[in-house]
Design an enzyme around this catalytic site. Sequence first.
Site, PDB file in Angstrom:
ATOM      1  N   GLU A 164      -1.919  -9.051 -11.030  1.00  0.00           N
ATOM      2  CA  GLU A 164      -0.522  -8.755 -10.754  1.00  0.00           C
ATOM      3  C   GLU A 164       0.416  -9.036 -11.913  1.00  0.00           C
ATOM      4  O   GLU A 164       1.338  -9.835 -11.805  1.00  0.00           O
ATOM      5  CB  GLU A 164      -0.073  -9.534  -9.515  1.00  0.00           C
ATOM      6  CG  GLU A 164      -0.816  -9.044  -8.292  1.00  0.00           C
ATOM      7  CD  GLU A 164      -0.316  -9.634  -6.993  1.00  0.00           C
ATOM      8  OE1 GLU A 164      -0.099 -10.841  -6.947  1.00  0.00           O
ATOM      9  OE2 GLU A 164      -0.153  -8.868  -6.030  1.00  0.00           O
TER      10      GLU A 164
ATOM     11  N   GLU B   7      -8.526  -7.502  -3.066  1.00  0.00           N
ATOM     12  CA  GLU B   7      -8.044  -8.409  -2.008  1.00  0.00           C
ATOM     13  C   GLU B   7      -7.879  -7.579  -0.747  1.00  0.00           C
ATOM     14  O   GLU B   7      -7.381  -6.456  -0.792  1.00  0.00           O
ATOM     15  CB  GLU B   7      -6.702  -9.048  -2.383  1.00  0.00           C
ATOM     16  CG  GLU B   7      -6.799  -9.945  -3.604  1.00  0.00           C
ATOM     17  CD  GLU B   7      -5.467 -10.552  -4.046  1.00  0.00           C
ATOM     18  OE1 GLU B   7      -4.561 -10.713  -3.206  1.00  0.00           O
ATOM     19  OE2 GLU B   7      -5.354 -10.861  -5.244  1.00  0.00           O
TER      20      GLU B   7
HETATM   21  C1  GAL Z   1      -1.702 -10.949  -3.714  1.00  0.00           C
HETATM   22  C2  GAL Z   1      -1.949 -11.871  -4.861  1.00  0.00           C
HETATM   23  C3  GAL Z   1      -2.539 -13.186  -4.425  1.00  0.00           C
HETATM   24  C4  GAL Z   1      -1.787 -13.715  -3.242  1.00  0.00           C
HETATM   25  C5  GAL Z   1      -1.801 -12.710  -2.150  1.00  0.00           C
HETATM   26  C6  GAL Z   1      -1.004 -13.111  -0.952  1.00  0.00           C
HETATM   27  O1  GAL Z   1      -0.747 -10.025  -4.009  1.00  0.00           O
HETATM   28  O2  GAL Z   1      -2.788 -11.308  -5.801  1.00  0.00           O
HETATM   29  O3  GAL Z   1      -2.497 -14.075  -5.486  1.00  0.00           O
HETATM   30  O4  GAL Z   1      -0.470 -13.941  -3.619  1.00  0.00           O
HETATM   31  O5  GAL Z   1      -1.207 -11.539  -2.579  1.00  0.00           O
HETATM   32  O6  GAL Z   1      -1.396 -14.308  -0.420  1.00  0.00           O
END
Ligand code: GAL
Length: 963
Positions: A414, A490
Amino acid sequence: MPSTGNTERAYERFETARGVLPPRAWARSDAPRIDLNGRWRFRLSPDPSAPIDFLDGLPAAWSDIDIPSHWQLRGHGAPIYTNQAYPFPLDPPRVPDDNPTGDYVRTFDVPELWREGRVFLRFEGVDSFATVWVNGIELGSTSGSRLANEFDITESVRPGERNVVAVRVLQWSSNSYLEDQDMWWLSGIFRDVSVELRRAGSIGDHRIQADFDAQTGTGFLRVDTDVPATVVVEELGIDAPVGQLIAIDQVEPWSAEQPRLYRGRIVGSGEIIEIVVGFRRVEVDDGLIKVNGRRVQFRGVNRHDFHPEQGRAVDAETMLSDVLLMKRHNINAVRTSHYPPHPHFLELCDKYGLWVIDECDFETHGFGAEGDDPGAGNPVDDVRWQSALVSRMRRMVARDRNHPSIVMWSLGNECGPGVNVEAMSSAARELDSTRLIHYERDFTSAQVDVYSRMYLTYEEVEQIGRGDEPPLDDPALTAHRNAQPFILAEYAHAMGNGPGGLSEYQELFDRYPRLQGGFVWEWIDHGLRTTDTSGRTFWAYGGDFGEELHDGNFVADGLLFPDRTPSPGLLELKKVLEPVRLDLVTGGIRVTNAQDIVGTSLFSAEWVLEEEGIARARGSFPLPDISARGESVVPLPDFPATDAETWFTVRIVLAASTSWASAGHELSASQWQIRPPQSVAAVRHAPVAAPLVAAPLVGPGEFDARGRLQRFAGIDLVSPCLDVWRAPIDNDFGYYGEPLEPFWRAEGLHRMQQRVDSIRWTDADLQVITRTGAAGSRLALLSTWRWSTDGADLRLSLTVEQVGDWTVPLPRLGIRMGLPAFVHTVEWFGRGPGEAYSDSARAQLVGRYASEVDDLQTPYLMPQENGNRLDARWVVFGIGGNRGLRVSSLEPFSFTTRRWTSEDLDAAKHPNDLVAGDRVWLNLDVAQYGLGSASCGPGVHPRYLRELFPARLDLRFAVGDAQ
Ligand code: GAL
């Protein structure tokens, strides 16, 4: 005169490393080494203007601190939690004057013999910037909090004498702009420190390349060092000079499923390095990520280095428990979000078998990158930061490239797009072309080998699976990206109660070859162990340390609680990621090997046949050896005849012990209903008591004049009323998804009022019509409560209709009632033993379970709805002696039982705010809304959005001997 580094504000340069040696691979070697972990002297000052008066010896007035640690977790300063926002004004590379400054000093004795050679001082991790002195001589300063910084201290060290090492660490530096990961801001020397003798003939750096040709079974080993040396791998008969390509016939390759390592060593004239060799080839072939020629599927998690008392200073035991817990929960991959982990963690991944995406220490989320706009001042798109960023990348690859477990290098997280992405990607490729390059924020995928995104909806993922995702502006880039495999870096945000809808993602990964799996966000809640004023422990989250800017409990979004207790979400994930799938088909059970590499010979099956939760027969059978992704049908065992509802459960267990679990360890369980519940004969109604007596009776139920149940079989109750409210879960808040909670509150669902509209006594029943609505709202629920009895039991037949134009789904629909506080035990036949919700129910099996009321709660760090038991057929509450209050139904219902109300749960900030009241509150529900993943991602999958109305709940209340 020592230079201070600080007065020159060296910590605000784009690249802060000075005097640091070129990076080299982390190694286990026999080089003489002095461990500098342990006790140091420490002083924390408010800013870097503190005098540099500590270079000559141990300042008596200072306190002690143990290293590795974060000073905020040793009583100095306080942790800060922010997700994206920087906790200081954005003005790169400048940082605030108020800049907590930790000074560290210790002494160490250097043997006389250390005159022969060079002496290196190595820091594995210092957050965020350190200036280092040995015996008063400044050596330089560090950069990259989660990377090694090594100094040559030969000229300043005094062999045969006591030496003084002094370190000044700043909380904020230009590095902080590059390290805006979603986690606690914690400072100090938090990884190991050591001093090493580099004798003549020491191996400066070493590189192991171990390739595997799946066609021929040949392994190719090449070890390079910068001095003449020999590589020895006895098991393979290798004893040869380095620098040669050695072909070995028929080696066993390394994979996460079969982590075959060959142990060996590199022997130089001045040093021996222990090595492990894992032969494997990672490539994109035919649009798929393949390892050793096989498509692999990542069943991954995102892992931060985290310990609830030590922060990111994790010890070896904690790292091992992470790896073992992952393996035992069917996880096969880990992304080291969002920085290189402690090097030992990678050794464990090599040994136990996990595919690793090693991620660079780089995130600039607080600059607000959106799409292809990185946001003003973002280092990712500013060439002045390029050498710092390229150096971070090179240092990670150089440190870690000898680990067979690493299959991808990730540029960071990010940061958005920008000129430095290409530079980092090329730097990684230059040092190591045997891994794939990953960076989720390259939406075009121009600089990477894998198309990667996060938190996409099911529809978006499916589109990518089919290869028809929306095109980019540039057709060439579209074609390039369309040819790439896809992963979800993620998904399934595990915050609070959730995630729901895991299996729907897994179904997509299994259906479309291009979808090569994903990494659940995230492994562990980052709650810090804290004690309240009454001495009770709780897990602190953002805001608990008085931070002026923070993101609350968003730091608690893991599959493990901070003490590493698995959450219900992890149990669900374990089932969804099962390595062997079972289906009941004509002719038996179809066994599908869902693994990518190995057969099923390691597993066996155990079965049990249960009639209303009581075992009637059990047995076991070996599994045929089914090759990876293959299937076979095994015959069903012979079952005895049963009368009541009967379930057949098969558990897949380890047939023999492995390095990560003992024989008998359960990998998954599957269940089928063999006989449905018998329908009962129509209820014969006994007449109800006359309406005009003081306490009108319906069998054992005593009602008041307004038709409200007051007592049952002499047990005082808070009378049942309709209930639609649940203490919102994090996913209901929809922080980065679609929220429901504001709509629920806007409709007043948390403050519904119930009015009795009519009461009618007939010979057969008591009929009460109620209207439930909120102040200020026209919307209502009209309920008809029909109470009847067969003489012994009390029966409720409840029907509910909606009045008005309802546009929001209900959090729950059912009744709530209060039982006396003396109720402690609960027994039920339904799904258990753990909590379950419609979209997270696969890990819970239908059976007969018992629990204390207090143990039915799941202590999410921020209190919220929890503890739902799904698909109950009956539940019995102990009322003393061997007696129980039994609630049963022919239609499965859900229940929650707790010593506080949903409103108390909603108001609490931490579990220790919840105190037992004078009631046990019982909810009996037709249904509850699912969990979804909307705290960051999509809401509940449409599959679970059920039409509830007209709703009906039929319950039977009885008192008798407990089960
Ligand atoms: C993503 C990020 C993570 C964490 C997650 C939300 O956007 O890469 O580090 O912030 O969201 O918990």
